[in-house]
Design an enzyme around this catalytic site. Structure first.
Site, PDB file in Angstrom:
ATOM      1  N   HIS A 150      -1.214  -0.084  -1.170  1.00 58.64           N
ATOM      2  CA  HIS A 150      -1.723   1.224  -1.570  1.00 58.64           C
ATOM      3  C   HIS A 150      -0.541   2.181  -1.697  1.00 58.64           C
ATOM      4  CE1 HIS A 150      -4.139   4.898  -1.546  1.00 58.64           C
ATOM      5  NE2 HIS A 150      -5.146   4.124  -1.845  1.00 58.64           N
ATOM      6  N   ASP A 179     -10.729  -1.904  -1.670  1.00 52.07           N
ATOM      7  CA  ASP A 179     -11.311  -2.886  -2.590  1.00 52.07           C
ATOM      8  C   ASP A 179     -11.375  -4.284  -2.015  1.00 52.07           C
ATOM      9  OD1 ASP A 179      -9.599  -0.910  -4.849  1.00 52.07           O
ATOM     10  OD2 ASP A 179     -11.776  -1.202  -4.917  1.00 52.07           O
TER      11      ASP A 179
HETATM   12  C1  SDX Z   1      -7.479   2.003  -5.295  1.00 51.28           C
HETATM   13  O1  SDX Z   1      -4.673   6.045  -5.174  1.00 51.28           O
HETATM   14  C2  SDX Z   1      -5.770   5.805  -4.568  1.00 51.28           C
HETATM   15  O2  SDX Z   1      -6.117   6.491  -3.660  1.00 51.28           O
HETATM   16  C3  SDX Z   1      -6.589   4.654  -5.120  1.00 51.28           C
HETATM   17  C4  SDX Z   1      -7.849   4.297  -4.337  1.00 51.28           C
HETATM   18  C5  SDX Z   1      -8.893   5.397  -4.435  1.00 51.28           C
HETATM   19  O3  SDX Z   1      -9.758   5.441  -3.577  1.00 51.28           O
HETATM   20  O4  SDX Z   1      -8.858   6.159  -5.455  1.00 51.28           O
HETATM   21  O5  SDX Z   1      -7.514   4.067  -2.976  1.00 51.28           O
HETATM   22  C6  SDX Z   1      -8.499   3.042  -4.919  1.00 51.28           C
HETATM   23  O6  SDX Z   1      -7.080   1.977  -6.423  1.00 51.28           O
HETATM   24  C7  SDX Z   1      -6.936   1.066  -4.244  1.00 51.28           C
HETATM   25  C8  SDX Z   1      -5.825   0.114  -4.788  1.00 51.28           C
HETATM   26  C9  SDX Z   1      -6.501  -1.043  -5.525  1.00 51.28           C
HETATM   27  N1  SDX Z   1      -5.476  -1.834  -6.238  1.00 51.28           N
HETATM   28  C10 SDX Z   1      -5.179  -3.095  -5.818  1.00 51.28           C
HETATM   29  O7  SDX Z   1      -5.616  -3.608  -4.779  1.00 51.28           O
HETATM   30  C11 SDX Z   1      -4.235  -3.842  -6.749  1.00 51.28           C
HETATM   31  C12 SDX Z   1      -3.157  -4.552  -5.904  1.00 51.28           C
HETATM   32  N2  SDX Z   1      -2.298  -3.501  -5.336  1.00 51.28           N
HETATM   33  C13 SDX Z   1      -1.076  -3.218  -6.050  1.00 51.28           C
HETATM   34  O8  SDX Z   1      -1.133  -3.309  -7.447  1.00 51.28           O
HETATM   35  C14 SDX Z   1      -0.368  -1.962  -5.507  1.00 51.28           C
HETATM   36  O9  SDX Z   1      -0.303  -2.098  -4.146  1.00 51.28           O
HETATM   37  C15 SDX Z   1      -0.916  -0.596  -5.846  1.00 51.28           C
HETATM   38  C16 SDX Z   1      -1.101  -0.414  -7.304  1.00 51.28           C
HETATM   39  C17 SDX Z   1      -2.210  -0.354  -5.130  1.00 51.28           C
HETATM   40  C18 SDX Z   1       0.107   0.423  -5.334  1.00 51.28           C
HETATM   41  O10 SDX Z   1       1.245   0.284  -6.118  1.00 51.28           O
HETATM   42  P1  SDX Z   1       2.609   1.109  -5.820  1.00 51.28           P
HETATM   43  O11 SDX Z   1       2.367   2.158  -4.811  1.00 51.28           O
HETATM   44  O12 SDX Z   1       3.184   1.490  -7.137  1.00 51.28           O
HETATM   45  O13 SDX Z   1       3.473   0.050  -5.093  1.00 51.28           O
HETATM   46  P2  SDX Z   1       4.501  -0.906  -5.823  1.00 51.28           P
HETATM   47  O14 SDX Z   1       3.809  -1.576  -6.972  1.00 51.28           O
HETATM   48  O15 SDX Z   1       5.741  -0.139  -6.094  1.00 51.28           O
HETATM   49  O16 SDX Z   1       4.778  -2.008  -4.693  1.00 51.28           O
HETATM   50  C19 SDX Z   1       5.750  -1.811  -3.678  1.00 51.28           C
HETATM   51  C20 SDX Z   1       6.217  -3.215  -3.325  1.00 51.28           C
HETATM   52  C21 SDX Z   1       6.694  -4.000  -4.556  1.00 51.28           C
HETATM   53  O17 SDX Z   1       7.602  -4.989  -4.110  1.00 51.28           O
HETATM   54  P3  SDX Z   1       9.230  -4.634  -4.199  1.00 51.28           P
HETATM   55  O18 SDX Z   1       9.461  -4.224  -5.654  1.00 51.28           O
HETATM   56  O19 SDX Z   1       9.441  -3.515  -3.215  1.00 51.28           O
HETATM   57  O20 SDX Z   1       9.869  -5.932  -3.832  1.00 51.28           O
HETATM   58  O21 SDX Z   1       5.116  -3.982  -2.789  1.00 51.28           O
HETATM   59  C22 SDX Z   1       4.803  -5.055  -3.687  1.00 51.28           C
HETATM   60  C23 SDX Z   1       5.432  -4.725  -5.020  1.00 51.28           C
HETATM   61  O22 SDX Z   1       5.755  -5.921  -5.729  1.00 51.28           O
HETATM   62  N3  SDX Z   1       3.340  -5.088  -3.756  1.00 51.28           N
HETATM   63  C24 SDX Z   1       2.616  -6.202  -3.744  1.00 51.28           C
HETATM   64  C25 SDX Z   1       1.294  -5.769  -3.770  1.00 51.28           C
HETATM   65  N4  SDX Z   1       1.233  -4.432  -3.805  1.00 51.28           N
HETATM   66  C26 SDX Z   1       2.520  -4.003  -3.806  1.00 51.28           C
HETATM   67  N5  SDX Z   1       2.966  -7.509  -3.726  1.00 51.28           N
HETATM   68  C27 SDX Z   1       1.936  -8.401  -3.719  1.00 51.28           C
HETATM   69  N6  SDX Z   1       0.618  -8.062  -3.726  1.00 51.28           N
HETATM   70  C28 SDX Z   1       0.259  -6.748  -3.760  1.00 51.28           C
HETATM   71  N7  SDX Z   1      -1.016  -6.400  -3.779  1.00 51.28           N
END
Ligand code: SDX
Length: 441
Positions: A318, A375
């Site tokens: 998140h 989720d």
């Molecule tokens: C919702 O914003 C809100 O409040 C949203 C929400 C709401 O109520 O409105 O809470 C609802 O959207 C919840 C999130 C649902 N999405 C998912 O579950 C999809 C999977 N999650 C990821 O796509 C991600 O964690 C996000 C999109 C939720 C957050 O993305 P960020 O903050 O841009 O984080 P990032 O992509 O920069 O990740 C940071 C690191 C990265 O690795 P490095 O580059 O540091 O090596 O963490 C890794 C990412 O690759 N990473 C993951 C991961 N999520 C982040 N690696 C594997 N699996 C994951 N799920």
């Protein structure tokens, strides 16, 4: 000391000093403090005084507005709506009472609650013409594609509540959206499974009515299971609002141009659809089904950590929570209750719990503070209740409409509403002369 700094010190206004190392020029930027959470540096005069923009493409460090609705402490896993914890609201309140809280600032008295529920109930029907919009979609259209279309179309019906400068019309459009989007969501479900629409019933509460419209058929009576209605209402509460997330920011930006609220909410639905946002609940179930068994979990954990592999652990991570999402905790317990009530042994729940256990012990997830989010468990409950995975994000939209319209209302009521218009860092070609087609290579 600059005159500004001296003046700031006289009024104990906190400031940041920004210095241009090339010219030695400095600028005093005021610091604004809220009730909870980080203070903000007010940069509104930055361009005028320095000729520079800030640069924060995905808004990781940008406050887009002031708001009194919701506060999230990502480090502690805290979520408050107008000061009340999400745990207390989920345990002791109801979705429409939380809607009232978000819209008007406090929990309703019994009299206010009764009136608000009646007002919403008597707006749950949609104009009969709306039914014909559905006929234009294929039955296998994604439910969110249908919702984007039919919610935007509402602006073509309610001309008496489109004037955003009229408080009464704002109130009427807010109530119409909160009341009608569940009806449209249920109609969308019915349409995609080839069953007739069920009209709303005024003798049922919000969650009961939604389940009735989704699962009743004209051929026989339908009695709403109170345990499922309670779980549905709780799920709606948990999804109601969440600060300035992608879809809420979309609604605010659309609303800043003075677009009507129906159009703004349709824009929010479009943004929520993405698998990185509200579409994740559907993606979680698809992921768990792809994993198939606990034995396959290590392979998927490996893929989630592989930068060459686009696969991510859906329902994990998140932008704000760097601890457990408090909503996930409540949903995990609700999943147990619903499955027990229905006598369902869902292998997906077992896989989800094992996946969570393994991931939370894995250095990759621990180091990046990736925890289950809202989720991760919601889909398991919704599937047990009989919803197809393609409807999960529609249910999220039904709930989040309350947060979207409350945030929209708060923005419109700000005395200084201005259109949102971000700038950019231009990296395209320098200005160049036009090349006639015969001279192009
Ligand atoms: C919702 O914003 C809100 O409040 C949203 C929400 C709401 O109520 O409105 O809470 C609802 O959207 C919840 C999130 C649902 N999405 C998912 O579950 C999809 C999977 N999650 C990821 O796509 C991600 O964690 C996000 C999109 C939720 C957050 O993305 P960020 O903050 O841009 O984080 P990032 O992509 O920069 O990740 C940071 C690191 C990265 O690795 P490095 O580059 O540091 O090596 O963490 C890794 C990412 O690759 N990473 C993951 C991961 N999520 C982040 N690696 C594997 N699996 C994951 N799920």
């Amino acid at each position: 000391m600059s005159a500004e700094k001296a003046a700031a010190q006289q009024t104990d206004q906190k400031t940041f000093t920004l210095t241009n190392d090339e010219t030695g020029d400095s600028i005093q930027l005021p610091v604004l403090e809220g009730t909870h959470g980080p203070a903000v540096i007010d940069i509104r005069k930055l361009y005028a005084e320095t000729g520079h923009f800030t640069f924060d493409p995905s808004f990781t460090a940008t406050g887009s507005c002031k708001s009194r609705l919701t506060f999230i402490d990502g480090e502690k896993g805290v979520l408050l709506h107008r000061g009340y914890t999400i745990e207390d609201l989920a345990e002791h309140s109801s979705f429409l009472s939380v809607a009232y809280l978000l819209l008007y600032g406090d929990l309703p008295t019994q009299e206010q609650k009764d009136k608000f529920e009646t007002d919403i109930t008597y707006h749950t029907m949609v104009n009969e013409q709306v039914n014909y919009f559905y006929r234009g979609f294929r039955r296998d259209a994604h439910p969110m594609a249908i919702m984007c279309g039919v919610v935007g179309a509402l602006a073509g019906f309610y001309h008496d509540s489109l004037d955003i400068n009229d408080p009464e019309q704002r109130e009427l459009s807010a109530q119409r959206l909160i009341a009608k989007i569940p009806t449209l969501g249920a109609m969308t479900h019915k349409y995609t499974i080839g069953q007739p629409f069920m009209y709303p019933r005024n003798d049922l509460n919000f969650a009961e009515n939604f389940l009735y419209m989704c699962f009743a058929v004209p051929a026989e009576p339908y009695v709403v299971n109170p345990v499922l209605a309670d779980a549905m209402d709780k799920i709606f509460i948990l999804h109601a609002d969440h600060e300035q997330n992608a879809s809420t920011s979309t609604v605010r930006l659309a609303g800043s141009s003075q677009a009507n609220p129906f159009a703004c909410i349709a824009a929010g639905i479009a943004s929520l659809w993405g698998p990185s946002h509200g579409g994740a609940n559907q993606a979680v179930l698809e992921m768990l089904e792809e994993i198939g068994s606990k034995e396959n979990i290590p392979e998927f954990i490996k893929r989630a950590k592989d930068k060459e592999d686009p696969f991510r652990l859906m329902g994990f991570g998140h932008r704000v929570y760097k601890n457990f999402d408090p909503r996930a905790q409540v949903l995990k317990k609700a999943a147990d209750d619903v499955l027990e009530e229905l006598g369902i042994e869902d292998p997906m729940l077992e896989i989800a719990m094992e996946l969570e256990r393994i991931a939370l012990e894995d250095e990759y997830f621990v180091k990046r503070q990736l925890y289950p989010n809202v989720d991760f468990y919601s889909g398991i409950i919704l599937r047990a209740m009989g919803f197809p995975t393609s409807m999960f994000t529609v249910l999220f939209a039904v709930a989040r409409t309350v947060g979207w319209i409350s945030q929209w209302k708060e923005m419109i009521e700000e005395p200084s509403l201005r259109i949102g218009r971000p700038r950019q860092l231009y990296t395209g070609p320098e200005q160049r002369d036009f090349v006639p087609i015969e001279k192009r290579k």
